[in-house]
Design a protein around this motif. Structure first.
Motif, PDB file in Angstrom:
ATOM      1  N   UNK A 438       0.828  -1.210   0.000  1.00 54.45           N
ATOM      2  CA  UNK A 438       0.000   0.000   0.000  1.00 54.45           C
ATOM      3  C   UNK A 438       0.860   1.256   0.000  1.00 54.45           C
ATOM      4  N   UNK A 439       1.943   1.244   0.739  1.00 56.25           N
ATOM      5  CA  UNK A 439       2.815   2.411   0.776  1.00 56.25           C
ATOM      6  C   UNK A 439       3.554   2.585  -0.540  1.00 56.25           C
ATOM      7  N   UNK A 440       3.999   1.487  -1.141  1.00 55.13           N
ATOM      8  CA  UNK A 440       4.713   1.590  -2.410  1.00 55.13           C
ATOM      9  C   UNK A 440       3.812   2.042  -3.550  1.00 55.13           C
ATOM     10  N   UNK A 441       2.493   1.804  -3.437  1.00 55.86           N
ATOM     11  CA  UNK A 441       1.573   2.196  -4.493  1.00 55.86           C
ATOM     12  C   UNK A 441       1.276   3.692  -4.495  1.00 55.86           C
ATOM     13  N   UNK A 442       1.688   4.410  -3.458  1.00 56.43           N
ATOM     14  CA  UNK A 442       1.440   5.852  -3.424  1.00 56.43           C
ATOM     15  C   UNK A 442       2.319   6.562  -4.444  1.00 56.43           C
ATOM     16  N   UNK A 443       1.775   7.602  -5.025  1.00 51.47           N
ATOM     17  CA  UNK A 443       2.553   8.413  -5.967  1.00 51.47           C
ATOM     18  C   UNK A 443       3.644   9.174  -5.226  1.00 51.47           C
ATOM     19  N   UNK A 444       4.673   9.650  -5.908  1.00 51.51           N
ATOM     20  CA  UNK A 444       5.776  10.347  -5.212  1.00 51.51           C
ATOM     21  C   UNK A 444       5.324  11.552  -4.397  1.00 51.51           C
ATOM     22  N   UNK A 445       4.331  12.304  -4.882  1.00 50.10           N
ATOM     23  CA  UNK A 445       3.898  13.481  -4.126  1.00 50.10           C
ATOM     24  C   UNK A 445       3.089  13.113  -2.885  1.00 50.10           C
ATOM     25  N   UNK A 446       2.682  11.851  -2.783  1.00 50.26           N
ATOM     26  CA  UNK A 446       1.923  11.396  -1.615  1.00 50.26           C
ATOM     27  C   UNK A 446       2.784  10.653  -0.597  1.00 50.26           C
ATOM     28  N   UNK A 447       4.065  10.410  -0.923  1.00 49.57           N
ATOM     29  CA  UNK A 447       4.973   9.841   0.072  1.00 49.57           C
ATOM     30  C   UNK A 447       5.245  10.890   1.149  1.00 49.57           C
ATOM     31  N   UNK A 448       5.465  10.416   2.379  1.00 44.12           N
ATOM     32  CA  UNK A 448       5.577  11.383   3.470  1.00 44.12           C
ATOM     33  C   UNK A 448       6.929  12.078   3.466  1.00 44.12           C
ATOM     34  N   UNK A 449       6.846  13.402   3.547  1.00 44.72           N
ATOM     35  CA  UNK A 449       7.982  14.280   3.784  1.00 44.72           C
ATOM     36  C   UNK A 449       7.414  15.624   4.193  1.00 44.72           C
ATOM     37  N   UNK A 450       8.237  16.416   4.829  1.00 45.88           N
ATOM     38  CA  UNK A 450       7.759  17.724   5.270  1.00 45.88           C
ATOM     39  C   UNK A 450       7.424  18.607   4.071  1.00 45.88           C
ATOM     40  N   UNK A 451       8.207  18.505   3.013  1.00 49.25           N
ATOM     41  CA  UNK A 451       7.931  19.317   1.816  1.00 49.25           C
ATOM     42  C   UNK A 451       6.618  18.902   1.168  1.00 49.25           C
ATOM     43  N   UNK A 452       6.348  17.583   1.079  1.00 47.66           N
ATOM     44  CA  UNK A 452       5.068  17.139   0.519  1.00 47.66           C
ATOM     45  C   UNK A 452       3.900  17.560   1.403  1.00 47.66           C
ATOM     46  N   UNK A 453       4.102  17.563   2.707  1.00 49.62           N
ATOM     47  CA  UNK A 453       3.051  18.026   3.611  1.00 49.62           C
ATOM     48  C   UNK A 453       2.771  19.501   3.403  1.00 49.62           C
ATOM     49  N   UNK A 454       3.819  20.290   3.226  1.00 50.96           N
ATOM     50  CA  UNK A 454       3.635  21.728   3.041  1.00 50.96           C
ATOM     51  C   UNK A 454       2.974  22.044   1.704  1.00 50.96           C
ATOM     52  N   UNK A 455       3.324  21.285   0.656  1.00 51.30           N
ATOM     53  CA  UNK A 455       2.786  21.555  -0.676  1.00 51.30           C
ATOM     54  C   UNK A 455       1.473  20.838  -0.958  1.00 51.30           C
ATOM     55  N   UNK A 456       1.033  19.992  -0.057  1.00 46.01           N
ATOM     56  CA  UNK A 456      -0.171  19.211  -0.315  1.00 46.01           C
ATOM     57  C   UNK A 456      -1.410  20.102  -0.348  1.00 46.01           C
ATOM     58  N   UNK A 457      -2.272  19.835  -1.340  1.00 40.79           N
ATOM     59  CA  UNK A 457      -3.536  20.579  -1.428  1.00 40.79           C
ATOM     60  C   UNK A 457      -4.530  20.118  -0.385  1.00 40.79           C
ATOM     61  N   UNK A 458      -4.384  18.877   0.083  1.00 39.77           N
ATOM     62  CA  UNK A 458      -5.271  18.307   1.086  1.00 39.77           C
ATOM     63  C   UNK A 458      -4.420  17.823   2.261  1.00 39.77           C
TER      64      UNK A 458
END
Length: 630
Positions: A438-458
């Motif tokens: 399930x974790x590997x199926x996530x797209x790169x922008x949905x993998x956890x990181x502080x930058x992805x959290x900051x840029x996430x629309x949701x």
């Protein structure tokens, strides 16, 4: 000795004594012996007339000619005053309802006796709380709430509706709603029901603050807003949206209980006519009951919601419908599936939506739903034909909740001794592999990181997805924490082979002496990851503007992770001291629960126990006699 026959007493006069004394008559002897019998004469009964006003009000009428006493006392127009030209039995004017609620709103909600003292009643003065009375009713005709979408509540003339304190006043010239502010809108028309401007404002706030959460995403924004502008939005859905939004945003504390009660009453009155709109409103009412601490009511209403969903066949695809209608039906059923976690907690007998009865694809991305584009995502079980790009965060979250529910059922079987010790290790490996996929199926922008959290629309969906992922591992490994409240029985753990006390596939290999503590270390590591995500969310949230809300499951994850890190501080595999663990629990988890869930009564038991756990852990427990050896 023979018994002599009994004779009547001479002192008791008989009926025929008069004849023996010489009285004669023409009646036969039998009649004279029985004496004279008074036969009652049936007198003609005169039916008292009742005026139409008293008949409608179901009170006794004295039938006085010209004007009865009740109408004379109350100033009503009596039907006895009608001219002979008018049809009999008809009254000139409908009787005015004189009954009104005398109790203040706090006493009425608690169902306590209120004497109606002004400006504050005795109960509110004694408790030191604000006393608010419903605004006085204006002169008008009260009618039951009507649903523009065709769902209307049926009422019986002359019978009071179950919710008498929520009247709707119809006026010939209503004020212009856009010119009213919020405080005026709540009391417009002398009623506690929201007006058009208040409904529009709450609907906008719903999609702005609550719609990003996984549970509340079953409404189509453009459709609901358009119906709100046209005045055709479903009546109970309108009240439910206003109630749940006002609760989360902590507005109108005296009115949102009335709105939720009104929505619930309309739904129950039309229980035999299920509809999509009523089911949407019912899910919001159930969440409202949970957040306000009325869990027994929510538990029973959830069964009604599940039965309604099955009656509407929401667990099946409807290919003949438009894509927006299909996706709205899917999301409504998946919201009910997410709601099931509040009640089943791993128990099959409490499940409302068994997975073997679901024949739906997962929800799609928000951009696709809003544009109305036809797409395929995938089913609850992963397959090679899944469209990961179209699935997005919502579909991944539903799959993760399914895995978490299976882990909870597995933990219950282990705790009850229904799972063999020889199969526990292999089952844990299967869950680990499923979570890794399930974790590997996530797209790169949905993998956890502080930058992805900051840029996430949701960001709310993003944070809850990754918190639930780590919570699955904590639920899976905490059975190996000897002495923990949710640990497996010590006898069962002793029989598990050491090679089955597995090491996580993404962690470095450990020495043989550390094999026994590897699972405990992994559990603490995932709990630390949850606290790290909470800290990142608190630190990187917007400083001004949009208010970020999270669901109750985030508070549960925060509480459980704090318990684990504080308990793990006394283990041999601990990486943090007890003082550092207590600081994390108080500065991050406790702060998160109190800051983001101040509105929720269901999370209030968490912080007090949260504060008492550190004091209980300051003393290390005695070392067990039989420690597992490698």
């Amino acid at each position: 000795m023979p018994l002599r026959p009994l004779r009547p007493s001479q002192s008791t006069p008989r009926v025929d004594d008069d004849d023996d004394n010489g009285c004669t008559g023409q009646a036969p002897k039998a009649e004279r012996r029985l004496g004279p019998i008074a036969i009652p004469t049936a007198l003609p009964r005169t039916k008292r007339a009742t005026c139409s006003q008293c008949r409608i009000r179901k009170v006794r009428c004295d039938g006085r000619d010209g004007l009865c006493q009740n109408c004379d006392r109350l100033g009503f127009e009596c039907s006895f005053q009608q001219s002979p030209s008018k049809s009999p039995g008809r009254y000139l004017k409908s009787p005015e309802r004189r009954r009104r609620m005398q109790a203040c709103i706090p006493c009425h909600l608690k169902k306590t006796r209120c004497h109606g003292e002004l400006p504050s009643c005795f109960n509110c003065t004694r408790k030191g709380q604000e006393c608010t009375y419903p605004a006085a009713r204006k002169t008008g005709v009260t009618t039951p709430a009507a649903a523009p979408d065709g769902d209307r509540s049926s009422t019986t003339p002359g019978r009071e509706t179950p919710v008498q304190h929520i009247p709707i006043v119809v006026r010939e010239n209503p004020p212009s709603p856009p010119e009213l502010d919020r405080s005026t809108a709540e009391k417009v028309s002398g009623t506690s029901l929201p007006d058009t401007a208040t409904v529009a404002e709450h609907i906008e706030d719903y999609f702005h603050h609550l719609y990003p959460l996984p549970f509340f995403a079953f409404l189509h924004k453009h459709t609901v807003i358009r119906r709100c502008r046209d005045g055709t939005v479903n009546e109970p859905l309108k009240f439910a949206i206003c109630a749940i939004t006002s609760l989360h945003l902590q507005r109108a504390p005296h009115y949102h209980p009335l709105w939720a009660q009104e929505a619930e009453q309309i739904i129950l009155q039309q229980i035999g006519r299920p509809s999509i709109f009523h089911l949407q409103a019912l899910l919001l009412v159930i969440r409202y009951r949970i957040e306000t601490g009325e869990f027994p009511t929510a538990f029973m209403l959830a069964a009604l919601a599940a039965r309604t969903a099955v009656a509407l066949r929401l667990n099946y695809e409807r290919s003949e419908l438009a894509f927006v209608a299909q996706e709205a039906r899917r999301r409504l059923f998946w919201a009910l599936y997410l709601l099931d976690d509040y009640f089943c907690v791993g128990l099959r007998e409490f499940e409302l939506c068994p997975e073997e009865t679901i024949y739906l694809q997962l929800p799609c991305r928000e951009e696709i739903f809003e544009a109305g584009q036809q797409c395929h995502t995938g089913t609850l079980r992963p397959s090679a034909s899944d469209n990961i790009a179209a699935m997005g965060l919502r579909g991944a979250y539903v799959r993760l909740i399914s895995a978490r529910r299976a882990i909870m059922r597995f933990n219950r079987r282990v705790g009850l001794g229904e799972e063999s010790s020889s199969t526990i290790g292999s089952r844990i490996q299967q869950f680990e592999q499923e979570l890794a996929r399930l974790r590997a199926a996530l797209s790169p922008e949905h993998q956890y990181s502080v930058s992805n959290l900051t840029l996430s629309e949701w960001p709310a969906q993003f944070v809850m997805l990754h918190m639930s992922y780590y919570q699955c591992h904590c639920d899976l490994y905490r059975m190996f924490l000897t002495g923990y409240s949710e640990a497996a029985p010590s006898g069962l753990l002793a029989n598990i082979p050491l090679q089955d006390r597995l090491t996580s596939p993404h962690s470095a290999p450990k020495a043989t002496t550390d094999t026994a503590n590897s699972v405990q270390a992994q559990c603490l590591e995932h709990a630390e990851n949850i606290i790290r995500i909470l800290g990142d969310f608190i630190t990187n949230r917007p400083s001004g503007g949009k208010l970020l809300l999270l669901e109750r499951d985030a508070a549960v994850c925060a509480f459980e992770s704090a318990r684990l890190v504080m308990f793990g501080a006394r283990l041999l595999c601990a990486t943090s001291t007890l003082e550092a663990s207590i600081h994390k629990a108080r500065a991050v988890s406790l702060h998160f629960i109190t800051a983001f869930f101040a509105y929720s009564a269901s999370t209030r038991p968490l912080p007090p126990s949260h504060q008492h756990i550190p004091e209980q852990l300051t003393k290390r427990p005695p070392t067990p006699r039989h420690r597992a050896r490698p």
